[in-house]
Design an enzyme around this catalytic site. Structure first.
Site, PDB file in Angstrom:
ATOM      1  N   LYS A 124       0.847  -1.206   0.000  1.00  0.00           N
ATOM      2  CA  LYS A 124       0.000   0.000   0.000  1.00  0.00           C
ATOM      3  C   LYS A 124       0.882   1.255   0.000  1.00  0.00           C
ATOM      4  O   LYS A 124       2.096   1.167   0.268  1.00  0.00           O
ATOM      5  CB  LYS A 124      -0.908  -0.012   1.232  1.00  0.00           C
ATOM      6  CG  LYS A 124      -0.149  -0.006   2.564  1.00  0.00           C
ATOM      7  CD  LYS A 124      -1.082  -0.249   3.744  1.00  0.00           C
ATOM      8  CE  LYS A 124      -0.289  -0.326   5.037  1.00  0.00           C
ATOM      9  NZ  LYS A 124      -1.151  -0.694   6.184  1.00  0.00           N
ATOM     10  N   ARG A 139     -10.704   0.233  15.091  1.00  0.00           N
ATOM     11  CA  ARG A 139     -10.628   0.954  13.818  1.00  0.00           C
ATOM     12  C   ARG A 139     -11.758   0.451  12.916  1.00  0.00           C
ATOM     13  O   ARG A 139     -12.801   1.079  12.868  1.00  0.00           O
ATOM     14  CB  ARG A 139      -9.235   0.729  13.209  1.00  0.00           C
ATOM     15  CG  ARG A 139      -8.875   1.690  12.121  1.00  0.00           C
ATOM     16  CD  ARG A 139      -7.395   1.663  11.762  1.00  0.00           C
ATOM     17  NE  ARG A 139      -6.922   0.368  11.277  1.00  0.00           N
ATOM     18  CZ  ARG A 139      -5.693   0.157  10.817  1.00  0.00           C
ATOM     19  NH1 ARG A 139      -4.814   1.155  10.781  1.00  0.00           N
ATOM     20  NH2 ARG A 139      -5.319  -1.027  10.391  1.00  0.00           N
ATOM     21  N   HIS A 198      -5.886  -6.893  13.345  1.00  0.00           N
ATOM     22  CA  HIS A 198      -4.663  -6.089  13.229  1.00  0.00           C
ATOM     23  C   HIS A 198      -4.113  -5.765  14.613  1.00  0.00           C
ATOM     24  O   HIS A 198      -4.868  -5.421  15.522  1.00  0.00           O
ATOM     25  CB  HIS A 198      -4.976  -4.806  12.460  1.00  0.00           C
ATOM     26  CG  HIS A 198      -3.754  -4.039  12.047  1.00  0.00           C
ATOM     27  ND1 HIS A 198      -2.733  -4.614  11.323  1.00  0.00           N
ATOM     28  CD2 HIS A 198      -3.395  -2.757  12.252  1.00  0.00           C
ATOM     29  CE1 HIS A 198      -1.789  -3.707  11.101  1.00  0.00           C
ATOM     30  NE2 HIS A 198      -2.162  -2.578  11.656  1.00  0.00           N
ATOM     31  N   ARG A 241       1.586 -10.709   7.337  1.00  0.00           N
ATOM     32  CA  ARG A 241       1.351  -9.519   6.505  1.00  0.00           C
ATOM     33  C   ARG A 241       2.407  -8.442   6.748  1.00  0.00           C
ATOM     34  O   ARG A 241       2.091  -7.350   7.179  1.00  0.00           O
ATOM     35  CB  ARG A 241      -0.029  -8.913   6.808  1.00  0.00           C
ATOM     36  CG  ARG A 241      -1.227  -9.834   6.685  1.00  0.00           C
ATOM     37  CD  ARG A 241      -2.520  -9.021   6.748  1.00  0.00           C
ATOM     38  NE  ARG A 241      -2.580  -8.148   7.910  1.00  0.00           N
ATOM     39  CZ  ARG A 241      -3.173  -8.446   9.068  1.00  0.00           C
ATOM     40  NH1 ARG A 241      -3.795  -9.589   9.230  1.00  0.00           N
ATOM     41  NH2 ARG A 241      -3.148  -7.587  10.067  1.00  0.00           N
ATOM     42  N   TYR A 247      14.139  30.931   5.280  1.00  0.00           N
ATOM     43  CA  TYR A 247      12.910  31.588   5.759  1.00  0.00           C
ATOM     44  C   TYR A 247      12.923  31.772   7.273  1.00  0.00           C
ATOM     45  O   TYR A 247      13.340  30.874   8.007  1.00  0.00           O
ATOM     46  CB  TYR A 247      11.688  30.729   5.419  1.00  0.00           C
ATOM     47  CG  TYR A 247      11.298  30.724   3.967  1.00  0.00           C
ATOM     48  CD1 TYR A 247      10.894  31.897   3.324  1.00  0.00           C
ATOM     49  CD2 TYR A 247      11.296  29.536   3.251  1.00  0.00           C
ATOM     50  CE1 TYR A 247      10.496  31.877   1.985  1.00  0.00           C
ATOM     51  CE2 TYR A 247      10.899  29.507   1.921  1.00  0.00           C
ATOM     52  CZ  TYR A 247      10.505  30.677   1.294  1.00  0.00           C
ATOM     53  OH  TYR A 247      10.119  30.644  -0.017  1.00  0.00           O
ATOM     54  N   CYS A 263      12.867  24.492   2.831  1.00  0.00           N
ATOM     55  CA  CYS A 263      11.936  25.191   1.947  1.00  0.00           C
ATOM     56  C   CYS A 263      11.135  24.160   1.145  1.00  0.00           C
ATOM     57  O   CYS A 263      11.348  22.957   1.280  1.00  0.00           O
ATOM     58  CB  CYS A 263      12.700  26.099   0.975  1.00  0.00           C
ATOM     59  SG  CYS A 263      13.918  27.175   1.755  1.00  0.00           S
ATOM     60  N   MET A 264      10.253  24.640   0.286  1.00  0.00           N
ATOM     61  CA  MET A 264       9.437  23.707  -0.491  1.00  0.00           C
ATOM     62  C   MET A 264      10.299  22.864  -1.438  1.00  0.00           C
ATOM     63  O   MET A 264      10.054  21.674  -1.633  1.00  0.00           O
ATOM     64  CB  MET A 264       8.388  24.468  -1.309  1.00  0.00           C
ATOM     65  CG  MET A 264       7.392  23.557  -2.009  1.00  0.00           C
ATOM     66  SD  MET A 264       6.258  24.432  -3.093  1.00  0.00           S
ATOM     67  CE  MET A 264       5.362  25.443  -1.931  1.00  0.00           C
ATOM     68  N   ASP A 265      11.349  23.488  -2.005  1.00  0.00           N
ATOM     69  CA  ASP A 265      12.110  22.825  -3.066  1.00  0.00           C
ATOM     70  C   ASP A 265      13.607  22.708  -2.780  1.00  0.00           C
ATOM     71  O   ASP A 265      14.350  22.207  -3.619  1.00  0.00           O
ATOM     72  CB  ASP A 265      11.950  23.594  -4.389  1.00  0.00           C
ATOM     73  CG  ASP A 265      10.530  24.071  -4.581  1.00  0.00           C
ATOM     74  OD1 ASP A 265       9.632  23.212  -4.578  1.00  0.00           O
ATOM     75  OD2 ASP A 265      10.321  25.287  -4.697  1.00  0.00           O
TER      76      ASP A 265
HETATM   77  C1  LIG Z   1      -0.291  -1.680   6.805  1.00  0.00           C
HETATM   78  C2  LIG Z   1      -0.801  -2.961   7.312  1.00  0.00           C
HETATM   79  C3  LIG Z   1       0.075  -4.033   7.528  1.00  0.00           C
HETATM   80  C4  LIG Z   1       1.584  -3.904   7.413  1.00  0.00           C
HETATM   81  O1  LIG Z   1       2.059  -3.150   8.504  1.00  0.00           O
HETATM   82  P1  LIG Z   1       3.637  -3.046   8.799  1.00  0.00           P
HETATM   83  O2  LIG Z   1       3.694  -2.500  10.173  1.00  0.00           O
HETATM   84  O3  LIG Z   1       4.196  -2.130   7.783  1.00  0.00           O
HETATM   85  O4  LIG Z   1       4.187  -4.423   8.687  1.00  0.00           O
HETATM   86  C5  LIG Z   1      -0.467  -5.246   7.894  1.00  0.00           C
HETATM   87  N1  LIG Z   1      -1.812  -5.389   8.063  1.00  0.00           N
HETATM   88  C6  LIG Z   1      -2.677  -4.369   7.883  1.00  0.00           C
HETATM   89  C7  LIG Z   1      -4.127  -4.594   8.100  1.00  0.00           C
HETATM   90  C8  LIG Z   1      -2.206  -3.124   7.514  1.00  0.00           C
HETATM   91  O5  LIG Z   1      -3.066  -2.119   7.355  1.00  0.00           O
END
Ligand SMILES: *Cc1c(COP(=O)(O)O)cnc(C)c1O
Length: 379
Positions: free
Chosen positions: A39, A137, A166, A222, A266, A313-315
């Site tokens: 992701k 969540r 999670h 995961r 700045y 700065c931005m850039d």
């Molecule tokens: C992002 C995410 C992960 C991976 O998390 P890490 O801490 O980067 O390993 C696993 N499961 C779910 C549901 C997530 O949203």
């Protein structure tokens, strides 16, 4: 990469072999299948090239947050199973089915929405049930998951592929929260045994779980950030020999002497006590390099560490290379990564910026071109 992009002095260099190495190291540690989490543009490393390489390396499954990310992978020809981890909106369900994406179902209502769309399209949905064991969540609370699991197990239009939750505190090997969440998760899964339905894939472990909590590995893990060779938290233990995959490099675009007392950047927040030499680097918060690094960041030049001075700065931003420092236009500057014997890790930079490595990596945006090295089997 376009010709103009290739002329830009700043770039992110992604070592695909490091990602492949980390995948194999995770596999060797856990001994169960791996769902590689890609992701947020593969944590800034580039969604499609990373997914392609993970697929070539035989990753069992991919995970993304949003349906758009899954569609982008399918359009790029990725055929590995993909689970979308985020909560869904009813009208999106058709897109999941069209693109063969696995759906996270996080309530009875959403299960009904998925079933209705699947029936209307005459196409079965592949789903994973989301159980809330302490994150608060999305997901059905483990203590009220009975009817949800019964309905899913009985559904004609859903193939029940997984059940998951999670972890909130797995970054910290000392937290008692993980044991509690595991217990609650098992309580939820027990409904399958109670009703005599086959147990789908159970999954729970993010990177923290992979690093610290073998009991959470279950049927598939995961990992996200450890795939990229970065630890989730300063409290985490490197129980896997990882290699960081990402470097952020630029070049000196300007050199000058700044006289004592003349402020830089700045807000005139920093000034040298003695005449000093300052170089300008063409990267800024507009690229995702945090403004919080103002007068706190560090870079490598000629294999040595130098402080970032004044506001980012931005850039661009400025670096004090000292009264005796020397540098030329186009000299390489390393913002993340190694130069000679010295290194700046994403973890260290995050600490200086008062944030976590995840935010540093995912913040690096499309304005900086990505360049890939290694990974010859996926290109
Ligand atoms: C992002 C995410 C992960 C991976 O998390 P890490 O801490 O980067 O390993 C696993 N499961 C779910 C549901 C997530 O949203």
């Amino acid at each position: 990469m376009s010709e103009i992009a290739s002329q830009r002095p700043s770039r992110i260099v992604v070592d695909l072999d490091a990602i492949g190495h980390n995948l194999q190291a995770i596999r060797a540690r856990v001994g169960v299948p791996v769902m590689g989490i890609v992701k947020a543009n593969a944590y800034g490393h580039g969604l499609v090239p990373v997914a392609r390489h993970l697929q070539a390396q035989g990753v069992d499954q991919l995970g993304v947050a949003f349906v758009e990310e899954g569609i982008a992978l399918r359009r790029a020809g990725i055929t590995t199973p993909i689970l979308v981890l985020g909560g869904i909106f009813g009208p999106q369900v058709a897109q999941f089915l069209e693109h063969d994406l696995e759906i996270t179902v996080s309530s009875l209502d959403k299960l009904r929405q998925v079933e209705a769309t699947a029936e209307a399209m005459g196409r079965k949905a592949s789903i994973h049930l989301k159980i809330d064991t302490g994150m608060e969540r999305v997901g059905v609370h483990s203590y009220s998951a009975g009817p949800f699991i019964e309905a899913a197990a009985a559904s004609c239009w859903c193939t029940l592929k997984g059940i998951y939750s999670h972890l909130a505190c797995a970054d910290d090997p000392g937290s008692p929260m993980t044991g509690l969440q595991l217990e609650r998760f098992f309580e939820g899964c027990a409904h399958f045994e109670r009703i005599g339905a086959p147990m789908p894939l159970r999954h729970l472990a993010n990177s923290g779980g992979v690093l610290h909590f073998p009991d959470t590995w279950l049927d598939i893990v995961r990992p996200g950030i450890v795939l990229y060779g970065v630890l989730p938290d300063p409290a985490s233990q490197a129980t896997i020999a990882m290699r960081p995959a990402l470097s952020l490099v630029s070049r000196v675009v300007f050199f000058k002497v700044v006289n004592a007392g003349n402020p830089v950047s700045y807000g005139a927040t920093w000034q040298p006590a003695v005449d000093t030499r300052i170089v300008t680097v063409p990267v800024g918060y507009g690229d995702g390099y945090p403004r919080a690094l103002s007068s706190r960041g560090q870079v490598l030049l000629h294999g040595q560490t130098h402080p970032l001075v004044g506001r980012v700065c931005m850039d661009q931003f400025m670096v004090d290379i000292g009264p005796q420092g020397s540098a030329y236009n186009e000299d390489e500057v390393v913002l993340i990564g190694r130069q000679g014997d010295a290194g700046i890790s994403t973890e260290a930079l995050a600490k200086r910026a008062g944030t976590i490595p995840y935010e540093i990596l995912t913040g690096l945006n499309e304005r900086i071109p990505r360049e890939y090295i290694g990974g010859t089997d996926s290109r």
